[in-house]
Scaffold this motif. Structure first.
Motif, short mmCIF file in Angstrom:
data_model
loop_
_atom_site.label_atom_id
_atom_site.label_comp_id
_atom_site.label_asym_id
_atom_site.label_seq_id
_atom_site.Cartn_x
_atom_site.Cartn_y
_atom_site.Cartn_z
N LEU A 129 0.82 -1.21 0.00
CA LEU A 129 0.00 0.00 0.00
C LEU A 129 0.86 1.26 0.00
CD1 LEU A 129 -2.82 -1.18 2.39
CD2 LEU A 129 -3.11 -0.50 0.01
N TYR A 130 1.94 1.25 0.76
CA TYR A 130 2.82 2.41 0.81
C TYR A 130 3.46 2.67 -0.56
CZ TYR A 130 6.52 5.51 2.54
OH TYR A 130 7.37 6.57 2.73
N THR A 131 3.82 1.62 -1.26
CA THR A 131 4.37 1.76 -2.61
C THR A 131 3.32 2.34 -3.55
OG1 THR A 131 5.93 -0.04 -2.24
CG2 THR A 131 5.44 0.51 -4.53
N GLY A 132 2.09 1.87 -3.44
CA GLY A 132 0.99 2.43 -4.24
C GLY A 132 0.79 3.91 -3.97
N TYR A 133 0.92 4.29 -2.73
CA TYR A 133 0.81 5.70 -2.35
C TYR A 133 1.92 6.52 -3.01
CZ TYR A 133 0.72 9.78 0.77
OH TYR A 133 0.67 11.05 1.29
N GLY A 134 3.15 5.99 -2.95
CA GLY A 134 4.27 6.67 -3.59
C GLY A 134 4.08 6.81 -5.09
N GLU A 135 3.56 5.76 -5.72
CA GLU A 135 3.31 5.81 -7.16
C GLU A 135 2.24 6.85 -7.50
OE1 GLU A 135 2.32 1.76 -8.02
OE2 GLU A 135 4.43 1.12 -8.00
N PHE A 136 1.21 6.92 -6.67
CA PHE A 136 0.13 7.89 -6.90
C PHE A 136 0.68 9.32 -6.93
CE2 PHE A 136 -3.18 10.80 -5.45
CZ PHE A 136 -4.21 10.49 -6.32
N TYR A 137 1.60 9.61 -6.00
CA TYR A 137 2.18 10.95 -5.93
C TYR A 137 3.50 11.08 -6.69
CZ TYR A 137 -1.33 12.95 -2.91
OH TYR A 137 -2.51 13.44 -2.41
N VAL A 197 9.02 4.78 -3.87
CA VAL A 197 9.41 4.27 -2.56
C VAL A 197 10.60 3.34 -2.77
CG1 VAL A 197 8.71 2.88 -0.60
CG2 VAL A 197 7.09 4.50 -1.62
N THR A 198 11.76 3.81 -2.39
CA THR A 198 12.97 2.98 -2.48
C THR A 198 13.01 2.02 -1.29
OG1 THR A 198 14.27 4.55 -1.18
CG2 THR A 198 14.23 4.87 -3.59
N ASP A 199 13.84 1.00 -1.39
CA ASP A 199 14.02 0.08 -0.27
C ASP A 199 14.48 0.84 0.98
OD1 ASP A 199 13.31 -2.00 -1.94
OD2 ASP A 199 15.36 -2.76 -2.18
N GLU A 200 15.41 1.76 0.77
CA GLU A 200 15.95 2.53 1.90
C GLU A 200 14.86 3.35 2.58
OE1 GLU A 200 19.95 5.02 2.48
OE2 GLU A 200 18.57 5.95 1.03
N LYS A 201 14.03 4.03 1.78
CA LYS A 201 12.94 4.83 2.35
C LYS A 201 11.93 3.95 3.08
CE LYS A 201 11.07 7.99 -0.36
NZ LYS A 201 10.18 8.67 -1.34
N LEU A 241 12.34 1.00 4.47
CA LEU A 241 12.89 0.48 5.73
C LEU A 241 12.98 1.57 6.80
CD1 LEU A 241 15.62 -1.93 4.35
CD2 LEU A 241 13.45 -2.55 5.45
N LEU A 242 13.32 2.79 6.39
CA LEU A 242 13.38 3.89 7.34
C LEU A 242 11.99 4.18 7.92
CD1 LEU A 242 14.87 6.17 8.77
CD2 LEU A 242 14.44 7.59 6.73
N VAL A 243 10.99 4.31 7.05
CA VAL A 243 9.64 4.60 7.53
C VAL A 243 9.13 3.45 8.39
CG1 VAL A 243 7.25 5.04 6.85
CG2 VAL A 243 9.13 6.17 5.62
N TRP A 244 9.37 2.21 7.98
CA TRP A 244 8.95 1.06 8.79
C TRP A 244 9.61 1.10 10.17
CZ3 TRP A 244 4.94 -1.90 8.81
CH2 TRP A 244 4.93 -3.03 9.61
N SER A 245 10.88 1.50 10.22
CA SER A 245 11.57 1.59 11.52
C SER A 245 10.89 2.63 12.41
CB SER A 245 13.06 1.90 11.35
OG SER A 245 13.29 3.26 11.02
N TRP A 246 10.41 3.72 11.81
CA TRP A 246 9.68 4.72 12.60
C TRP A 246 8.36 4.14 13.10
CZ3 TRP A 246 10.07 8.99 8.34
CH2 TRP A 246 11.37 9.51 8.30
N LEU A 247 7.68 3.39 12.23
CA LEU A 247 6.37 2.84 12.60
C LEU A 247 6.47 1.79 13.71
CD1 LEU A 247 4.83 2.45 9.05
CD2 LEU A 247 4.12 4.07 10.81
N THR A 248 7.58 1.09 13.77
CA THR A 248 7.73 0.03 14.77
C THR A 248 8.48 0.50 16.02
OG1 THR A 248 9.70 -0.79 13.61
CG2 THR A 248 7.57 -1.83 13.07
N ASP A 249 8.84 1.76 16.07
CA ASP A 249 9.51 2.33 17.24
C ASP A 249 8.53 3.30 17.91
OD1 ASP A 249 11.01 3.70 19.11
OD2 ASP A 249 12.59 4.30 17.71
#
Length: 148
Positions: free
Chosen positions: A19-27, A31-35, A37-45
């Motif tokens: 879903l996050y990749t779809g969001y990135g495509e829409f705008y 969504v790179t792998d690095e981005k 993983l960074l956002v996921w790390s924020w979501l799980t912290d």
């Protein structure tokens, strides 16, 4: 279709990523792998304050995504809930997922004693803006970005 909203679980990275990749495509913001993983790390912290929610269909399949965080409102003397991202998969639009996510965020804000749920959207995102105009009040504020 009945749509429910629930928090994204720690073991749902790949479902969230779709879903996050779809969001990135829409705008048109890949969504790179690095981005991701960074956002996921924020979501799980929990210390970051960023939360993720899925809108799920009758079968429990995630069809929409919201990222939110609390923010302080010094002039108002309150806190609010900021909706950073809201996305519904293209094949599920019009089924009520966006409305369900917004209503759930309003409920979360009310439960937490927050004063507002706030977000911005692209000026040309007419489909989303029709929903937003129906459920919320458009403010008089103009948004600027100052890049450091």
């Amino acid at each position: 279709m009945t749509v429910a909203v629930r928090r994204v679980e720690d073991n749902e990275f790949f479902t969230w990523l779709d879903l996050y990749t779809g969001y990135g495509e829409f705008y048109e913001s890949p969504v790179t792998d690095e981005k991701a993983l960074l956002v996921w790390s924020w979501l799980t912290d929990p210390s970051t304050g960023l939360e993720a929610y899925f809108a799920v269909d009758d079968e429990g399949t995630p069809i929409g995504l919201a990222h939110v965080r609390e923010f302080v409102r010094p002039l108002d003397g309150s806190k609010g809930l900021y909706l950073d991202d809201l996305f519904v998969s293209a094949d599920s639009r019009g089924a009520g997922a966006g409305t369900a996510l917004l209503e759930a965020m309003r409920d979360h804000a009310k439960e937490r004693g927050l004063s507002v749920v706030r977000w911005i959207t692209a000026k040309d995102n007419e489909t989303a803006r029709r929903l937003y105009d129906r459920v919320a009040e458009k403010t008089k504020w103009v948004t600027y970005d100052l890049v450091p």
